[in-house]
Scaffold this motif. Structure first.
Motif, PDB file in Angstrom:
ATOM      1  N   ASP A   1       0.166  -5.492 -10.698  1.00 54.94           N
ATOM      2  CA  ASP A   1      -0.902  -4.788 -10.946  1.00 54.94           C
ATOM      3  C   ASP A   1      -0.965  -3.436 -10.287  1.00 54.94           C
ATOM      4  O   ASP A   1      -0.170  -3.539  -9.139  1.00 54.94           O
ATOM      5  N   LEU A   2      -1.706  -2.783 -10.708  1.00 53.81           N
ATOM      6  CA  LEU A   2      -1.724  -1.407  -9.873  1.00 53.81           C
ATOM      7  C   LEU A   2      -3.211  -0.813  -9.831  1.00 53.81           C
ATOM      8  O   LEU A   2      -3.854  -0.912 -10.769  1.00 53.81           O
ATOM      9  N   PHE A   3      -3.670  -0.415  -8.693  1.00 54.15           N
ATOM     10  CA  PHE A   3      -5.120   0.227  -8.469  1.00 54.15           C
ATOM     11  C   PHE A   3      -5.180   0.906  -7.342  1.00 54.15           C
ATOM     12  O   PHE A   3      -4.510   0.655  -6.451  1.00 54.15           O
ATOM     13  N   LEU A   4      -6.317   1.761  -7.380  1.00 58.63           N
ATOM     14  CA  LEU A   4      -6.569   2.668  -6.246  1.00 58.63           C
ATOM     15  C   LEU A   4      -7.035   1.828  -5.032  1.00 58.63           C
ATOM     16  O   LEU A   4      -7.852   0.962  -5.201  1.00 58.63           O
ATOM     17  N   TYR A   5      -6.824   2.375  -3.957  1.00 58.29           N
ATOM     18  CA  TYR A   5      -7.340   1.767  -2.778  1.00 58.29           C
ATOM     19  C   TYR A   5      -7.147   2.685  -1.426  1.00 58.29           C
ATOM     20  O   TYR A   5      -5.881   3.051  -0.976  1.00 58.29           O
ATOM     21  N   GLU A   6      -8.305   2.834  -0.768  1.00 60.95           N
ATOM     22  CA  GLU A   6      -8.303   3.563   0.466  1.00 60.95           C
ATOM     23  C   GLU A   6      -7.537   4.697   0.551  1.00 60.95           C
ATOM     24  O   GLU A   6      -6.685   5.105   1.393  1.00 60.95           O
TER      25      GLU A   6
ATOM     26  N   TYR B   1       0.848  -1.341   0.084  1.00 73.51           N
ATOM     27  CA  TYR B   1      -0.077   0.086  -0.035  1.00 73.51           C
ATOM     28  C   TYR B   1       0.813   1.340  -0.191  1.00 73.51           C
ATOM     29  O   TYR B   1       1.813   1.307   0.654  1.00 73.51           O
ATOM     30  N   PHE B   2       0.393   2.112  -0.956  1.00 71.86           N
ATOM     31  CA  PHE B   2       1.501   3.279  -1.122  1.00 71.86           C
ATOM     32  C   PHE B   2       0.443   4.863  -0.812  1.00 71.86           C
ATOM     33  O   PHE B   2      -0.925   4.444  -1.177  1.00 71.86           O
ATOM     34  N   THR B   3       0.878   6.002  -0.376  1.00 69.27           N
ATOM     35  CA  THR B   3       0.147   6.889  -0.427  1.00 69.27           C
ATOM     36  C   THR B   3       1.231   8.035  -1.131  1.00 69.27           C
ATOM     37  O   THR B   3       2.514   7.686  -1.321  1.00 69.27           O
ATOM     38  N   MET B   4       0.600   9.101  -1.812  1.00 65.99           N
ATOM     39  CA  MET B   4       1.314  10.057  -2.540  1.00 65.99           C
ATOM     40  C   MET B   4       0.546  11.238  -2.037  1.00 65.99           C
ATOM     41  O   MET B   4      -0.382  11.505  -1.833  1.00 65.99           O
ATOM     42  N   LYS B   5       1.701  12.442  -2.078  1.00 74.53           N
ATOM     43  CA  LYS B   5       1.357  13.782  -1.840  1.00 74.53           C
ATOM     44  C   LYS B   5       1.981  14.441  -2.878  1.00 74.53           C
ATOM     45  O   LYS B   5       3.159  14.246  -3.456  1.00 74.53           O
ATOM     46  N   GLY B   6       1.095  15.508  -2.968  1.00 75.76           N
ATOM     47  CA  GLY B   6       1.729  16.600  -3.936  1.00 75.76           C
ATOM     48  C   GLY B   6       0.757  17.195  -4.838  1.00 75.76           C
ATOM     49  O   GLY B   6      -0.546  16.698  -4.781  1.00 75.76           O
ATOM     50  N   PRO B   7       0.860  18.232  -5.930  1.00 73.86           N
ATOM     51  CA  PRO B   7      -0.238  18.666  -6.547  1.00 73.86           C
ATOM     52  C   PRO B   7      -0.840  17.915  -7.658  1.00 73.86           C
ATOM     53  O   PRO B   7      -2.028  17.682  -8.070  1.00 73.86           O
TER      54      PRO B   7
ATOM     55  N   ALA C   1      -2.965  14.821  -8.981  1.00 72.72           N
ATOM     56  CA  ALA C   1      -4.064  14.231  -8.525  1.00 72.72           C
ATOM     57  C   ALA C   1      -4.123  12.637  -8.624  1.00 72.72           C
ATOM     58  O   ALA C   1      -3.617  12.465  -9.698  1.00 72.72           O
ATOM     59  N   LEU C   2      -4.293  11.954  -7.477  1.00 70.14           N
ATOM     60  CA  LEU C   2      -4.279  10.771  -7.444  1.00 70.14           C
ATOM     61  C   LEU C   2      -5.724   9.943  -7.804  1.00 70.14           C
ATOM     62  O   LEU C   2      -6.440   9.780  -6.909  1.00 70.14           O
ATOM     63  N   ASP C   3      -5.746   9.818  -9.062  1.00 69.88           N
ATOM     64  CA  ASP C   3      -7.152   9.239  -9.546  1.00 69.88           C
ATOM     65  C   ASP C   3      -6.671   8.261 -10.454  1.00 69.88           C
ATOM     66  O   ASP C   3      -5.767   7.771 -10.926  1.00 69.88           O
ATOM     67  N   GLN C   4      -8.039   7.506 -11.129  1.00 73.84           N
ATOM     68  CA  GLN C   4      -7.799   6.404 -11.996  1.00 73.84           C
ATOM     69  C   GLN C   4      -7.008   6.571 -13.326  1.00 73.84           C
ATOM     70  O   GLN C   4      -6.307   5.696 -13.608  1.00 73.84           O
ATOM     71  N   GLU C   5      -7.038   8.024 -13.726  1.00 76.69           N
ATOM     72  CA  GLU C   5      -6.484   8.329 -15.065  1.00 76.69           C
ATOM     73  C   GLU C   5      -5.037   8.192 -14.625  1.00 76.69           C
ATOM     74  O   GLU C   5      -4.339   7.741 -15.586  1.00 76.69           O
TER      75      GLU C   5
END
Length: 555
Positions: A201-206, A109-115, A117-121
């Motif tokens: 694989d890579l996907f959005l989560y929580e 599980y990763f998180t990201m900070k910065g300008p 946007a963390l979205d599906q695109e």
């Protein structure tokens, strides 16, 4: 004068190869002969990356992605590719930080900070870029720089977590890895090129994203994503505890130690755990119908100390707790079943006298007077020493053991009378933002220290047995963890800095020609990151005392 040749023995056959040939070229000859890609090699007992060159006569063993070290190398290399892809897609100016946190399913599980946007695109673009990087078979290049040069480099690239980490590192050199122009520091070896990392694989989560990877046993496929929601929430809570203490990485911890703030950190962390234990006791007391508190968790999670501390809190709520260790119901050692490797399997349920356990517990529930057993670990036998127990209406049994959540252990006990607690040492500390500390490392270190102190077991023996312990956990503990009513994280944010003092001498005792030396060397290198924390300040009721000694409880 002809080129110098060396004798190389692989799989019992000796061939000659020219001096300075990369190990990767030798490995190519054996493609298809191993059941998984060769990630690293062991040369005369020393672990080596494939870009290294042949220097002498030697024996070579292959390390594939089905081996523990090879699988870690695969995962680490995948993380490097992920980070490069993120910065390729977003640009460094749009990313403040990317942080790896903990394992989720078979990934991270990763998180990201910065300008950005963390979205599906964005995730779709990063995943596509990862595939491009893999398809190009780009070399993963390693270079060594001085520590001072590395610190300056990290500062320049705004990698302040790494800058802080290496400010406390005594070694004179740092190994950096790069793919193209992207360069980073990683703790541990890498694959030879990006083409090795074909499956992910890579996907959005929580609120973040998951890099899903193959398991060690099946390196060619991505398993179905089955998140364990309860364990994830506990990990998230522990991460928030670290944020409150302003400690996310080893560099943060070292800074607290060297600036004299560790005493407060230590006491606050212990207070946080005590508050959580009190909260659990309140929940049990409020239920009103619980007679058996079943505490389970993997090896070295601190179950014994936790059960004592929970007992104190239960007593504060007007109950009369009696701690019981399931280990006292071990069958005699000579009767212990063996696993598929011929080793005694102390982790399986069949190593417990389940019938006697249920008989005793039912008789206690009925108000009968029962003589309780004690297992003698030195003789390997169960003993009875006149220790009798009888329950009254306010009495409650606090039962700890690795099988506590498995209803097969307590099949005869009424379901409504049981309260299940899952306990584990879920390390919330990272080495830095891109290098996590595996939970299993923390528990292995705890076990090395404890078993040397209480059972006279060498670090070599503990390391040798660890794979068997881990197999037992995968089979007997982890499948039941989501059945718990409550989960508790026993890891302390400062503990590795304290355990360092005890573990290092034990690890140094493993000779270079021993099979366990590679793991010992890895752990010793790991400890180099930590400024030690003296144990004098650790409270005598701390879970850590179960491992380093000096506990006020009989552990």
């Amino acid at each position: 004068m002809g080129q110098k040749m060396y004798n190389v023995t692989i799989q019992g056959i000796t061939k000659q190869y020219p001096e300075k040939i990369p190990y990767s070229e030798i490995v190519k000859e054996y493609e298809g002969s191993t059941d998984a890609p060769v990630m690293l090699v062991i040369v005369n007992g020393r672990l080596r990356e494939l870009h290294k060159h042949l220097k002498a006569d030697c024996e070579i063993e292959f390390v594939t992605s089905k081996d523990p070290i090879g699988h870690k190398t695969y995962c680490r290399s995948a993380s490097l590719i992920l980070l490069k892809a993120i910065y390729d897609v977003a640009g460094q100016e749009n990313i403040d930080s990317v942080m790896i946190h903990y394992s989720v399913g078979s990934g991270y599980y990763f998180t990201m900070k910065g300008p950005m946007a963390l979205d599906q695109e964005f995730i779709d673009k990063v995943k596509a870029q990862m595939h491009r990087i893999v398809d190009e078979n780009l070399p993963i290049v390693k270079r060594s720089v001085s520590t001072s040069e590395a610190v300056a480099l990290f500062h320049k690239h705004h990698m302040y977590d790494k800058e802080k980490l290496f400010n406390y590192r005594r070694s004179s050199a740092v190994n950096l890895y790069s793919i193209g122009s992207f360069e980073d520091y990683f703790y541990g070896f890498m694959a030879n090129h990006t083409g090795y990392i074909k499956t992910f694989d890579l996907f959005l989560y929580e609120g973040g994203f998951v890099l899903q990877l193959p398991t060690q046993n099946e390196p060619d496929r991505i398993p179905e994503f089955k998140p364990r929601e309860k364990i994830f929430r506990v990990q998230k809570e522990s991460q928030e505890w670290g944020d409150k203490l302003d400690i996310a990485t080893v560099g943060d911890l070292n800074e607290k130690v060297t600036r004299g703030g560790i005493q407060d950190i230590l006491l606050i962390q212990e207070a946080m755990q005590e508050a959580k234990i009190s909260e659990i006791a309140s929940e049990i007391a409020a239920a009103g119908n619980k007679k058996f508190v079943m505490i389970a968790g993997p090896s070295s999670s601190g179950k014994t100390t936790f059960s004592h501390r929970l007992s104190i809190q239960l007593a504060a709520h007007g109950m009369k707790p009696h701690p019981i260790a399931v280990d006292n119901y071990f069958i005699d050692r000579h009767l212990t079943p063996v696993d598929e490797f011929g080793e005694k399997n102390f982790e399986c349920l069949e190593a417990i006298d389940v019938e006697q356990f249920n008989k005793d517990m039912l008789e206690l529930l009925e108000g009968k007077r029962v003589e309780m057993p004690v297992f003698n670990f030195k003789t390997g036998t169960r003993e009875y020493k006149g220790d009798f127990l009888q329950l009254d209406k306010d009495d409650i049994l606090v039962i700890e053991g690795i099988h506590g959540l498995n209803d097969r252990l307590s099949y005869a006990l009424p379901k409504e009378s049981k309260f299940k607690i899952y306990l584990s040492a879920l390390t919330q500390l990272n080495i830095d933002e891109h290098n996590r500390i595996p939970t299993t490392d923390g528990r292995l270190i705890r076990r090395i220290v404890r078993d040397a102190r209480t059972r006279g077991t060498s670090a070599k023996e503990t390391i040798a047995r660890w794979p068997s312990v881990r197999r037992g956990e995968e089979q007997n503990i982890f499948p039941f963890q989501e059945d718990a009513d409550v989960m508790f994280n026993s890891a302390l944010i400062y503990e590795l800095a304290c355990l360092k003092v005890y573990a290092e001498p034990l690890l140094f005792g493993i000779a270079k020609d021993e099979p366990e030396y590679t793991e010992a060397k890895r752990l010793l290198k790991f400890f180099e990151y930590f400024v030690p924390v003296p144990s004098e300040a650790v409270p005598n009721n701390s879970i850590l005392r179960e491992f380093i000694g000096g506990s006020c409880f009989n552990v």
